[in-house]
Scaffold this motif. Structure first.
Motif, PDB file in Angstrom:
ATOM      1  N   VAL A 184      44.775  31.222  37.325  1.00 53.26           N
ATOM      2  CA  VAL A 184      43.423  31.657  37.668  1.00 53.26           C
ATOM      3  C   VAL A 184      43.518  32.693  38.782  1.00 53.26           C
ATOM      4  CG1 VAL A 184      41.218  30.983  38.688  1.00 53.26           C
ATOM      5  CG2 VAL A 184      42.280  29.550  36.931  1.00 53.26           C
ATOM      6  N   ALA A 185      42.882  33.845  38.586  1.00 50.66           N
ATOM      7  CA  ALA A 185      42.854  34.911  39.584  1.00 50.66           C
ATOM      8  C   ALA A 185      41.439  35.025  40.141  1.00 50.66           C
ATOM      9  CB  ALA A 185      43.294  36.233  38.967  1.00 50.66           C
ATOM     10  N   VAL A 186      41.285  34.689  41.401  1.00 45.28           N
ATOM     11  CA  VAL A 186      39.985  34.746  42.076  1.00 45.28           C
ATOM     12  C   VAL A 186      39.937  36.006  42.922  1.00 45.28           C
ATOM     13  CG1 VAL A 186      38.465  33.646  43.755  1.00 45.28           C
ATOM     14  CG2 VAL A 186      39.745  32.246  42.132  1.00 45.28           C
ATOM     15  N   SER A 187      38.935  36.849  42.683  1.00 45.22           N
ATOM     16  CA  SER A 187      38.796  38.076  43.470  1.00 45.22           C
ATOM     17  C   SER A 187      37.405  38.134  44.087  1.00 45.22           C
ATOM     18  CB  SER A 187      39.048  39.316  42.602  1.00 45.22           C
ATOM     19  OG  SER A 187      38.185  39.336  41.470  1.00 45.22           O
ATOM     20  N   ALA A 188      37.353  38.603  45.327  1.00 43.89           N
ATOM     21  CA  ALA A 188      36.093  38.590  46.076  1.00 43.89           C
ATOM     22  C   ALA A 188      35.562  39.988  46.342  1.00 43.89           C
ATOM     23  CB  ALA A 188      36.283  37.841  47.398  1.00 43.89           C
ATOM     24  N   GLY A 189      35.927  40.939  45.499  1.00 47.51           N
ATOM     25  CA  GLY A 189      35.407  42.291  45.660  1.00 47.51           C
ATOM     26  C   GLY A 189      33.906  42.347  45.435  1.00 47.51           C
ATOM     27  N   LEU A 190      33.245  43.240  46.141  1.00 48.42           N
ATOM     28  CA  LEU A 190      31.789  43.336  46.034  1.00 48.42           C
ATOM     29  C   LEU A 190      31.327  44.449  45.109  1.00 48.42           C
ATOM     30  CD1 LEU A 190      30.765  42.743  49.772  1.00 48.42           C
ATOM     31  CD2 LEU A 190      31.029  41.083  47.903  1.00 48.42           C
ATOM     32  N   GLY A 191      32.181  45.386  44.817  1.00 48.45           N
ATOM     33  CA  GLY A 191      31.784  46.509  43.977  1.00 48.45           C
ATOM     34  C   GLY A 191      32.230  46.341  42.542  1.00 48.45           C
ATOM     35  N   LYS A 192      31.724  47.178  41.677  1.00 54.95           N
ATOM     36  CA  LYS A 192      32.148  47.265  40.285  1.00 54.95           C
ATOM     37  C   LYS A 192      32.239  48.749  39.930  1.00 54.95           C
ATOM     38  CE  LYS A 192      30.610  42.967  38.089  1.00 54.95           C
ATOM     39  NZ  LYS A 192      31.896  42.543  37.559  1.00 54.95           N
ATOM     40  N   PRO A 193      33.418  49.269  39.687  1.00 53.84           N
ATOM     41  CA  PRO A 193      34.721  48.578  39.701  1.00 53.84           C
ATOM     42  C   PRO A 193      35.157  48.257  41.121  1.00 53.84           C
ATOM     43  CG  PRO A 193      35.044  50.916  39.388  1.00 53.84           C
ATOM     44  CD  PRO A 193      33.554  50.701  39.347  1.00 53.84           C
ATOM     45  N   SER A 194      36.127  47.353  41.218  1.00 57.12           N
ATOM     46  CA  SER A 194      36.573  46.865  42.515  1.00 57.12           C
ATOM     47  C   SER A 194      38.089  46.979  42.620  1.00 57.12           C
ATOM     48  CB  SER A 194      36.148  45.400  42.688  1.00 57.12           C
ATOM     49  OG  SER A 194      36.861  44.769  43.717  1.00 57.12           O
ATOM     50  N   SER A 195      38.578  47.544  43.729  1.00 59.28           N
ATOM     51  CA  SER A 195      40.018  47.600  43.939  1.00 59.28           C
ATOM     52  C   SER A 195      40.587  46.198  44.134  1.00 59.28           C
ATOM     53  CB  SER A 195      40.352  48.472  45.150  1.00 59.28           C
ATOM     54  OG  SER A 195      39.775  47.951  46.337  1.00 59.28           O
ATOM     55  N   THR A 196      39.758  45.286  44.612  1.00 57.25           N
ATOM     56  CA  THR A 196      40.192  43.901  44.785  1.00 57.25           C
ATOM     57  C   THR A 196      40.456  43.262  43.425  1.00 57.25           C
ATOM     58  OG1 THR A 196      38.871  43.767  46.807  1.00 57.25           O
ATOM     59  CG2 THR A 196      39.608  41.689  45.842  1.00 57.25           C
ATOM     60  N   ARG A 197      39.554  43.465  42.492  1.00 60.04           N
ATOM     61  CA  ARG A 197      39.765  42.966  41.128  1.00 60.04           C
ATOM     62  C   ARG A 197      40.972  43.657  40.494  1.00 60.04           C
ATOM     63  NH1 ARG A 197      37.350  40.995  36.267  1.00 60.04           N
ATOM     64  NH2 ARG A 197      39.084  41.062  34.805  1.00 60.04           N
ATOM     65  N   LEU A 198      41.139  44.944  40.753  1.00 59.31           N
ATOM     66  CA  LEU A 198      42.273  45.681  40.200  1.00 59.31           C
ATOM     67  C   LEU A 198      43.586  45.092  40.689  1.00 59.31           C
ATOM     68  CD1 LEU A 198      43.450  48.056  38.615  1.00 59.31           C
ATOM     69  CD2 LEU A 198      43.130  49.476  40.653  1.00 59.31           C
ATOM     70  N   LEU A 199      43.654  44.753  41.981  1.00 57.82           N
ATOM     71  CA  LEU A 199      44.875  44.143  42.511  1.00 57.82           C
ATOM     72  C   LEU A 199      45.104  42.773  41.888  1.00 57.82           C
ATOM     73  CD1 LEU A 199      47.276  44.107  44.399  1.00 57.82           C
ATOM     74  CD2 LEU A 199      45.756  43.305  46.232  1.00 57.82           C
ATOM     75  N   ALA A 200      44.039  41.993  41.733  1.00 59.14           N
ATOM     76  CA  ALA A 200      44.168  40.681  41.089  1.00 59.14           C
ATOM     77  C   ALA A 200      44.701  40.827  39.669  1.00 59.14           C
ATOM     78  CB  ALA A 200      42.822  39.965  41.084  1.00 59.14           C
ATOM     79  N   ASP A 201      44.216  41.830  38.946  1.00 57.31           N
ATOM     80  CA  ASP A 201      44.696  42.074  37.581  1.00 57.31           C
ATOM     81  C   ASP A 201      46.182  42.411  37.564  1.00 57.31           C
ATOM     82  OD1 ASP A 201      42.184  41.635  36.549  1.00 57.31           O
ATOM     83  OD2 ASP A 201      41.686  43.765  36.322  1.00 57.31           O
ATOM     84  N   ARG A 202      46.597  43.278  38.477  1.00 55.83           N
ATOM     85  CA  ARG A 202      48.002  43.686  38.523  1.00 55.83           C
ATOM     86  C   ARG A 202      48.906  42.500  38.874  1.00 55.83           C
ATOM     87  NH1 ARG A 202      45.808  47.274  36.418  1.00 55.83           N
ATOM     88  NH2 ARG A 202      45.916  49.517  36.881  1.00 55.83           N
ATOM     89  N   LEU A 203      48.475  41.670  39.789  1.00 56.85           N
ATOM     90  CA  LEU A 203      49.264  40.498  40.173  1.00 56.85           C
ATOM     91  C   LEU A 203      49.350  39.509  39.014  1.00 56.85           C
ATOM     92  CD1 LEU A 203      47.895  39.986  43.791  1.00 56.85           C
ATOM     93  CD2 LEU A 203      50.192  40.758  43.163  1.00 56.85           C
ATOM     94  N   GLY A 204      48.250  39.358  38.293  1.00 59.22           N
ATOM     95  CA  GLY A 204      48.256  38.474  37.130  1.00 59.22           C
ATOM     96  C   GLY A 204      49.200  38.979  36.051  1.00 59.22           C
TER      97      GLY A 204
END
Length: 204
Positions: free
Chosen positions: A7-27
């Protein structure tokens, strides 16, 4: 070897989000490393931005509401967790901390966890070590050694240089995969897990 769920939990506030992008890469890096070991794996992404109201309601009432019961079950029942937050005012975001606060504090015991964070500049990179790592250490999670911070410039690298971010992501994903493959995390204990049987009480 069975298939694993991350499970990858990301707390980014924007869409798109660099936080989500990092979570995707780590996954992706973790799944790749597990496949190299002959194990199947899938990543379930949870964006806290979409759960903000449910998180607050859960904090106010003390009971999971809306989508929270299903989300909490996914997080606490996962084989491994990737937790990524933007850094605000030198620490994790309020939304990220609020979500962690509504998780059963014993449910992450022994859980393999990879930490990540994003920020505008590398000056905030130590927030992973003095802020996020102590939080999950308190929860007795099994934290991998490598954490990953991505500043804005890390995604492209400076002119004439190669960004170290991809290699760090690969190393962190490999560490999480190794922990997952060897972990014994059982999730939160059931209400009656420790109740002795009649045979035990009768000494049989």
């Amino acid at each position: 070897m069975r298939d694993f769920t991350i499970v990858a939990v990301s707390a980014g506030l924007g869409k798109p989000s660099s936080t989500r992008l990092l979570a995707d890469r780590l996954g992706e890096a973790t799944v790749t490393a597990l496949k190299a070991q002959g194990a199947g794996a899938k990543v379930e992404n949870i964006e806290l931005r979409d759960l903000a109201h449910d998180v607050v309601n859960t904090m106010l009432t003390g009971f999971p509401s809306g989508a929270m019961p299903e989300v909490l079950e996914k997080v606490t029942g996962a084989d491994g967790l990737i937790a990524v937050t933007p850094v605000f005012t030198t620490s994790y975001s309020g939304l990220f901390k609020s979500f962690v606060d509504v998780i059963d504090p014993e449910s992450l015991t022994g859980m393999p966890v990879l930490l990540g964070a994003t920020g505008g500049t590398a000056r905030h990179s130590l927030a992973l070590e003095y802020s996020m790592r102590p939080l999950f250490t308190y929860l007795h999670a099994d934290l991998v050694t490598t954490s990953v911070f991505a500043a804005t410039d890390d995604w492209a690298g400076e002119a004439g240089t190669v960004s170290p971010l991809p290699k760090r992501i690969e190393r962190a994903g490999g560490e999480l995969a190794a922990r997952i493959a060897g972990a014994r995390h059982q999730g939160p204990a059931g209400l009656y897990d420790n109740v002795p049987s009649f045979e035990d009480m009768l000494g049989r």
